[in-house]
Every structure is written in C-alpha cells, then in structure tokens.
Design a protein around this motif. Structure first.
Motif, PDB file in Angstrom:
ATOM      1  N   SER A  82       0.835  -1.205   0.000  1.00  0.00           N
ATOM      2  CA  SER A  82       0.000   0.000   0.000  1.00  0.00           C
ATOM      3  C   SER A  82       0.868   1.253   0.000  1.00  0.00           C
ATOM      4  N   ASN A  84       1.486   3.615   2.055  1.00  0.00           N
ATOM      5  CA  ASN A  84       0.750   4.787   2.528  1.00  0.00           C
ATOM      6  C   ASN A  84      -0.252   5.341   1.511  1.00  0.00           C
ATOM      7  N   ARG A  85      -0.632   4.514   0.529  1.00  0.00           N
ATOM      8  CA  ARG A  85      -1.679   4.921  -0.415  1.00  0.00           C
ATOM      9  C   ARG A  85      -3.004   4.428   0.139  1.00  0.00           C
ATOM     10  N   LYS A  86      -4.023   5.264   0.097  1.00  0.00           N
ATOM     11  CA  LYS A  86      -5.302   4.925   0.715  1.00  0.00           C
ATOM     12  C   LYS A  86      -6.197   4.072  -0.175  1.00  0.00           C
ATOM     13  N   VAL A  87      -6.099   4.223  -1.480  1.00  0.00           N
ATOM     14  CA  VAL A  87      -7.048   3.574  -2.383  1.00  0.00           C
ATOM     15  C   VAL A  87      -6.462   2.378  -3.120  1.00  0.00           C
TER      16      VAL A  87
END
Length: 125
Positions: A82, A84-87
């Motif tokens: 991820s 630190n990517r939310k989507v």
C-alpha cells in the motif's frame, strides 16, 4: 503504435523487460482489457473502467502493477504493497526474476472478477 506501448518500449532496462513481460501476461490472460495511456502511464481498462496500471519508478528502481479494487482483494495480501496509499495497492518488481506469475495472475483474476459488470435481471410481477 499506441502511446502506452511506446512508453513501455522506451523504458531503460530492466524496466522495459519487466513491463513487456507484464504486458504479455495481462493481455494474453485477459484479452478483454484495453491498454490506454492515462496520466503518462499505461492503464488497463475493463468495460471502460480502470482495471490496473503499470508504473515504472526509475528513481526507486521498480515497476508497480497497481490495482484499483485493492479494498476488495483478499488473495496474497501479504504481497500487496500500500505504501501509505489509501485507495490502491500494488505488486512490485525490481527485476524479471521477482515476478511470481502464480501470484500476479491470481491477484489479476480476483481484480478482474471484481470489475466484471453485474447484470441484474429485473423481475416484473
């Protein structure tokens, strides 16, 4: 030549070889996808909706296969990054030997199933 294909062919090694290998795997396994060039990177679309994209990060030394439906992916989550990517989440490759085709194709198949259109039959009473 499509802009997305030109992007792939113009990458330095090892990115070029990784991207070509990924392109062959994706397109031969999922012939329904459409390769487009969006936001200056190759995007695969399914039913006119984003399916996954390929991103070569030369500064960081890897190629990402990034999935839009990451919240719905359940298989091989331990390999999905991820960062630190939310989507979105991705599978990341620094060289050809890093590509585990079983993992890649399993995650792609799951993402494919999540993106397929669902047809609801309307029952008239």
């Amino acid at each position: 030549m499509k802009p997305a294909e030109a992007y792939i062919l113009n990458q330095p090694e090892p990115f070029k070889s990784i991207l070509i290998h990924l392109q062959i795997l994706i397109e031969s396994t999922f012939p329904e996808v459409d390769l487009k060039f969006k936001w200056k990177i190759p995007f695969y679309y399914l039913n006119n909706k984003p399916f996954c994209y390929l991103n070569a990060s030369k500064k960081k030394g890897y190629v990402d296969v990034v999935f839009w439906v990451s919240a719905h992916l359940t298989k091989y989550n331990e390999f999905l990054i991820s960062d630190n990517r939310k989507v979105v989440k991705s599978l990341r490759y620094s060289n050809l030997e890093d590509i585990n085709e079983e993992i890649l194709l399993t995650v792609l198949a799951e993402a494919f199933e999540k993106k397929k259109p669902v047809f609801i039959k309307k029952v008239i009473i």
